[in-house]
Design an enzyme around this catalytic site. Structure first.
Site, PDB file in Angstrom:
ATOM      1  N   PRO A  76       0.816  -1.226   0.000  1.00  0.00           N
ATOM      2  CA  PRO A  76       0.000   0.000   0.000  1.00  0.00           C
ATOM      3  C   PRO A  76       0.849   1.276   0.000  1.00  0.00           C
ATOM      4  O   PRO A  76       2.057   1.202   0.256  1.00  0.00           O
ATOM      5  CB  PRO A  76      -0.774  -0.113   1.322  1.00  0.00           C
ATOM      6  CG  PRO A  76       0.074  -0.964   2.193  1.00  0.00           C
ATOM      7  CD  PRO A  76       0.818  -1.906   1.294  1.00  0.00           C
ATOM      8  N   GLU A 150       1.642  -9.399 -11.818  1.00  0.00           N
ATOM      9  CA  GLU A 150       0.330  -9.948 -12.168  1.00  0.00           C
ATOM     10  C   GLU A 150      -0.479  -8.873 -12.889  1.00  0.00           C
ATOM     11  O   GLU A 150      -0.517  -7.736 -12.456  1.00  0.00           O
ATOM     12  CB  GLU A 150      -0.372 -10.366 -10.869  1.00  0.00           C
ATOM     13  CG  GLU A 150      -1.643 -11.126 -11.079  1.00  0.00           C
ATOM     14  CD  GLU A 150      -1.475 -12.251 -12.077  1.00  0.00           C
ATOM     15  OE1 GLU A 150      -0.828 -13.245 -11.754  1.00  0.00           O
ATOM     16  OE2 GLU A 150      -1.982 -12.122 -13.214  1.00  0.00           O
ATOM     17  N   PHE A 151      -1.135  -9.256 -13.981  1.00  0.00           N
ATOM     18  CA  PHE A 151      -1.920  -8.271 -14.733  1.00  0.00           C
ATOM     19  C   PHE A 151      -3.421  -8.540 -14.678  1.00  0.00           C
ATOM     20  O   PHE A 151      -4.179  -7.923 -15.417  1.00  0.00           O
ATOM     21  CB  PHE A 151      -1.456  -8.233 -16.191  1.00  0.00           C
ATOM     22  CG  PHE A 151      -0.052  -7.701 -16.350  1.00  0.00           C
ATOM     23  CD1 PHE A 151       0.198  -6.335 -16.269  1.00  0.00           C
ATOM     24  CD2 PHE A 151       1.014  -8.558 -16.546  1.00  0.00           C
ATOM     25  CE1 PHE A 151       1.492  -5.835 -16.385  1.00  0.00           C
ATOM     26  CE2 PHE A 151       2.315  -8.068 -16.676  1.00  0.00           C
ATOM     27  CZ  PHE A 151       2.555  -6.702 -16.594  1.00  0.00           C
ATOM     28  N   LEU A 152      -3.851  -9.464 -13.824  1.00  0.00           N
ATOM     29  CA  LEU A 152      -5.285  -9.765 -13.788  1.00  0.00           C
ATOM     30  C   LEU A 152      -6.058  -8.572 -13.236  1.00  0.00           C
ATOM     31  O   LEU A 152      -5.535  -7.788 -12.452  1.00  0.00           O
ATOM     32  CB  LEU A 152      -5.555 -10.999 -12.922  1.00  0.00           C
ATOM     33  CG  LEU A 152      -5.325 -10.926 -11.405  1.00  0.00           C
ATOM     34  CD1 LEU A 152      -6.495 -10.293 -10.669  1.00  0.00           C
ATOM     35  CD2 LEU A 152      -5.072 -12.306 -10.870  1.00  0.00           C
ATOM     36  N   ALA A 153      -7.302  -8.462 -13.677  1.00  0.00           N
ATOM     37  CA  ALA A 153      -8.183  -7.431 -13.111  1.00  0.00           C
ATOM     38  C   ALA A 153      -9.247  -8.129 -12.271  1.00  0.00           C
ATOM     39  O   ALA A 153      -9.666  -9.248 -12.582  1.00  0.00           O
ATOM     40  CB  ALA A 153      -8.836  -6.624 -14.226  1.00  0.00           C
ATOM     41  N   LYS A 205       4.871  -3.071 -15.020  1.00  0.00           N
ATOM     42  CA  LYS A 205       3.625  -3.206 -14.263  1.00  0.00           C
ATOM     43  C   LYS A 205       3.095  -1.823 -13.857  1.00  0.00           C
ATOM     44  O   LYS A 205       1.916  -1.512 -14.039  1.00  0.00           O
ATOM     45  CB  LYS A 205       3.877  -4.093 -13.038  1.00  0.00           C
ATOM     46  CG  LYS A 205       2.777  -4.122 -12.024  1.00  0.00           C
ATOM     47  CD  LYS A 205       1.544  -4.839 -12.511  1.00  0.00           C
ATOM     48  CE  LYS A 205       0.356  -4.487 -11.661  1.00  0.00           C
ATOM     49  NZ  LYS A 205      -0.719  -5.399 -11.667  1.00  0.00           N
ATOM     50  N   ARG A 245      -5.298   2.373 -33.692  1.00  0.00           N
ATOM     51  CA  ARG A 245      -4.188   2.818 -32.839  1.00  0.00           C
ATOM     52  C   ARG A 245      -4.696   3.129 -31.426  1.00  0.00           C
ATOM     53  O   ARG A 245      -3.971   3.016 -30.453  1.00  0.00           O
ATOM     54  CB  ARG A 245      -3.527   4.077 -33.425  1.00  0.00           C
ATOM     55  CG  ARG A 245      -2.813   3.812 -34.724  1.00  0.00           C
ATOM     56  CD  ARG A 245      -2.478   5.099 -35.410  1.00  0.00           C
ATOM     57  NE  ARG A 245      -3.678   5.918 -35.631  1.00  0.00           N
ATOM     58  CZ  ARG A 245      -3.670   7.148 -36.122  1.00  0.00           C
ATOM     59  NH1 ARG A 245      -2.528   7.734 -36.419  1.00  0.00           N
ATOM     60  NH2 ARG A 245      -4.790   7.806 -36.304  1.00  0.00           N
ATOM     61  N   CYS A 261      -5.233  -0.517  -6.946  1.00  0.00           N
ATOM     62  CA  CYS A 261      -3.975  -0.462  -7.701  1.00  0.00           C
ATOM     63  C   CYS A 261      -3.690   0.853  -8.422  1.00  0.00           C
ATOM     64  O   CYS A 261      -2.581   1.389  -8.324  1.00  0.00           O
ATOM     65  CB  CYS A 261      -3.957  -1.589  -8.710  1.00  0.00           C
ATOM     66  SG  CYS A 261      -4.206  -3.171  -7.928  1.00  0.00           S
TER      67      CYS A 261
HETATM   68  C1  UGA Z   1      -6.195  -3.125 -12.675  1.00  0.00           C
HETATM   69  C2  UGA Z   1      -5.619  -3.503 -14.043  1.00  0.00           C
HETATM   70  O1  UGA Z   1      -6.654  -3.445 -15.034  1.00  0.00           O
HETATM   71  C3  UGA Z   1      -5.019  -4.906 -14.024  1.00  0.00           C
HETATM   72  O2  UGA Z   1      -4.392  -5.185 -15.262  1.00  0.00           O
HETATM   73  C4  UGA Z   1      -3.981  -4.978 -12.893  1.00  0.00           C
HETATM   74  O3  UGA Z   1      -3.407  -6.268 -12.797  1.00  0.00           O
HETATM   75  C5  UGA Z   1      -4.661  -4.643 -11.577  1.00  0.00           C
HETATM   76  O4  UGA Z   1      -5.205  -3.308 -11.662  1.00  0.00           O
HETATM   77  C6  UGA Z   1      -3.636  -4.716 -10.474  1.00  0.00           C
HETATM   78  O5  UGA Z   1      -2.660  -3.983 -10.518  1.00  0.00           O
HETATM   79  O6  UGA Z   1      -3.777  -5.577  -9.605  1.00  0.00           O
HETATM   80  P1  UGA Z   1      -8.473  -3.665 -11.391  1.00  0.00           P
HETATM   81  O7  UGA Z   1      -8.078  -2.489 -10.558  1.00  0.00           O
HETATM   82  O8  UGA Z   1      -8.807  -4.930 -10.712  1.00  0.00           O
HETATM   83  O9  UGA Z   1      -7.289  -4.009 -12.426  1.00  0.00           O
HETATM   84  O10 UGA Z   1      -9.737  -3.284 -12.277  1.00  0.00           O
HETATM   85  P2  UGA Z   1      -9.933  -2.453 -13.644  1.00  0.00           P
HETATM   86  O11 UGA Z   1     -10.805  -3.234 -14.520  1.00  0.00           O
HETATM   87  O12 UGA Z   1      -8.648  -2.015 -14.219  1.00  0.00           O
HETATM   88  O13 UGA Z   1     -10.769  -1.188 -13.149  1.00  0.00           O
HETATM   89  C7  UGA Z   1     -10.189  -0.155 -12.375  1.00  0.00           C
HETATM   90  C8  UGA Z   1     -11.155   1.003 -12.246  1.00  0.00           C
HETATM   91  O14 UGA Z   1     -11.319   1.683 -13.488  1.00  0.00           O
HETATM   92  C9  UGA Z   1     -12.571   0.596 -11.812  1.00  0.00           C
HETATM   93  O15 UGA Z   1     -13.065   1.525 -10.873  1.00  0.00           O
HETATM   94  C10 UGA Z   1     -13.382   0.640 -13.081  1.00  0.00           C
HETATM   95  O16 UGA Z   1     -14.740   0.888 -12.879  1.00  0.00           O
HETATM   96  C11 UGA Z   1     -12.700   1.805 -13.794  1.00  0.00           C
HETATM   97  N1  UGA Z   1     -12.888   1.730 -15.259  1.00  0.00           N
HETATM   98  C12 UGA Z   1     -12.290   0.759 -15.985  1.00  0.00           C
HETATM   99  C13 UGA Z   1     -13.694   2.675 -15.885  1.00  0.00           C
HETATM  100  O17 UGA Z   1     -14.247   3.597 -15.238  1.00  0.00           O
HETATM  101  N2  UGA Z   1     -13.845   2.618 -17.249  1.00  0.00           N
HETATM  102  C14 UGA Z   1     -13.255   1.646 -18.000  1.00  0.00           C
HETATM  103  O18 UGA Z   1     -13.444   1.657 -19.246  1.00  0.00           O
HETATM  104  C15 UGA Z   1     -12.466   0.692 -17.345  1.00  0.00           C
END
Ligand code: UGA
Length: 449
Positions: A76, A150-153, A205, A245, A261
């Protein structure tokens, strides 16, 4: 780790934590009690648990038996001391490395999975090498340190792990790299496994998250411009997304990004840039956070303004408290600051979320559930229709699927006039609800009639 165990039946995976409560929950017979809600997770845990996937507090034994240790602890933002508010707190990484140094036997590959600042692997190496020499006198233990972020969401974690865009392995020990790569190759095509030096891996990352957050912020900033000009954010996003692009993903305007994150990683990047004397670069990235906070404040202010400057004693139904759909995670959720703003202005909130528990909301709000009808409190909603009786407004903050199936006609009948809908996720059928008689505001939707 659960996905690794599912694809590698010959590998024994042991997940350890000092938190007994968490480990008990991971071992719970009732799979609804797992500490994390994630689509598809309980099915994997059910299949693998106690076969080749174990959850334990016996850190000592698990490390001493392990050939490979993944450090996947929280990093954190530091709350105090040097770099407070920006730098990542590495105390958990450090203490994990010390445990590995203490209990490991023979040769151990240590994989940095947590998101860390650049050159953290150096810190891990130093701890491992220092302890192995000091305590044993001779080099009975040896280590290789790799970075594999890790790149998972969240919400799509299992899908992302099953079919990742890429896997990154950073390091210089070919033998260790091959061993880690072999694990991933059980289900991931080799061309998707990228090898870099350890610092490129760590920085990639942070950079990936910074770019993703910046993209959300960019579309959010344009949403604000759409409203007074007559443009529609969905149309703009779709039009620019056709440009290969730019691409069409991650362009949904919303109430500001949340999650554990994006903010943390950008702040960390800002700190690193300042540390290396790159003031302009730091300021550039910091602006993403500034704008994200602005978007949240813009929404709460706008709601208050629609009520002629006061939401005091207004009953407002908040739909969604998780930072995104399909997770029960509320960390840095925009719902927190927007709800707090409304409460500070005297509103009585009723908060609904299909997965977040009232205790969690209580923790985030820093305020207990308040059942009375005094100004500035909140209650938990178990049923949207019950909670909507005499409500003045409802605000959609998380794009849960269930909110697509709301019976708007039923709601309009029970809400108090003028019955406002504030849709920050663009999921409400605007025309339909306006015909019913609702007052409607949608993020990035033209306010020009
Ligand atoms: C993010 C990254 O997408 C992952 O690749 C990464 O591994 C992860 O952080 C991490 O570092 O652990 P995460 O935070 O779980 O994943 O979720 P996201 O889908 O990225 O969403 C993040 C925030 O952006 C959410 O509040 C979501 O609502 C917002 N968001 C996302 C939008 O407002 N619009 C979008 O088009 C996409």
């Amino acid at each position: 780790m659960a996905v690794i165990s599912a694809h590698c039946p010959d590998i024994k995976v042991v997940v350890v934590d000092i938190n007994k409560g968490k480990i008990n929950a991971w071992n719970s017979d009732n799979l609804e009690n797992l500490p994390v809600f994630e689509p598809g997770l309980k099915e994997v845990v059910k299949k693998q648990r106690n076969k080749n996937l174990f959850f334990s507090c016996d850190i000592k034994n698990a490390i001493s038996e392990a050939d490979m240790v993944f450090i996947s602890v929280n990093t954190p933002t530091k709350k105090k001391g040097l770099g407070a508010g920006y730098a990542s707190d590495l105390k958990w990484v450090e203490s994990s490395a010390r445990e590995v140094a203490k209990y490991s036997k023979g040769h151990t590959i240590v994989v940095e999975k947590s998101t860390v600042p650049v050159r953290t692997s150096e810190l891990i190496k130093e701890i491992l090498e220092g302890v192995s020499k000091n305590e044993t006198g001779k080099n009975e233990k040896s280590f290789a340190v790799l970075s594999s972020p890790e790149f998972l969401a969240e919400g799509t974690a299992i899908k992302d792990l099953e079919n990742p865009d890429r896997v990154l392995i950073g390091g210089d020990d070919i033998n260790a790299i091959n061993q880690l790569s072999k694990i991933y190759e059980n289900w991931i095509p080799k061309y998707k496994i990228l090898l870099t030096n350890v610092w490129s891996s760590e920085l990639s990352k942070l950079t990936a998250n910074a770019f993703l957050a910046q993209r959300v912020t960019s579309i959010n900033s344009i949403s604000a411009l759409c409203e007074p000009t007559g443009a529609e954010i969905k149309e703009v996003a779709s039009a620019i997304g056709y440009d290969s692009r730019i691409g069409d993903k991650f362009l949904s305007a919303g109430p500001g990004f949340g999650g554990s994150c994006f903010q943390k990683d950008i702040l960390n990047l800002v700190y690193l840039c300042r540390y290396y004397g790159l003031k302009e670069v730091a300021n550039y990235w910091e602006q993403v956070i500034t704008l994200n906070n602005w978007q949240r404040r813009r929404i709460s202010n706008l709601i208050i303004e629609k009520f002629y400057g006061s939401v005091s004693l207004k009953k407002i139904l908040i739909l969604g408290f998780a930072f995104k759909a399909n997770t029960n995670d509320t960390r840095e959720s925009s719902a927190i600051s927007i709800s707090k703003d409304l409460i500070e202005n005297g509103a009585q909130l009723i908060i609904h979320d299909p997965q977040v528990k009232p205790k969690q909301i209580e923790y985030e709000m820093g305020q207990e559930i308040n059942d009375s009808s005094t100004e500035g409190g909140w209650q938990f909603s178990k049923d949207i229709y019950e909670s909507a009786i005499d409500a003045d407004a409802l605000v959609i903050l998380t794009e849960w699927e269930t909110y697509n199936n709301i019976d708007w006609e039923k709601l309009f009948k029970i809400m108090r006039r003028p019955a406002w809908i504030f849709d920050t996720r663009n999921i409400v059928p605007k025309k339909k609800v306006e015909i019913l008689g609702f007052k409607f505001w949608g993020l990035g939707k033209s306010v020009i009639n």
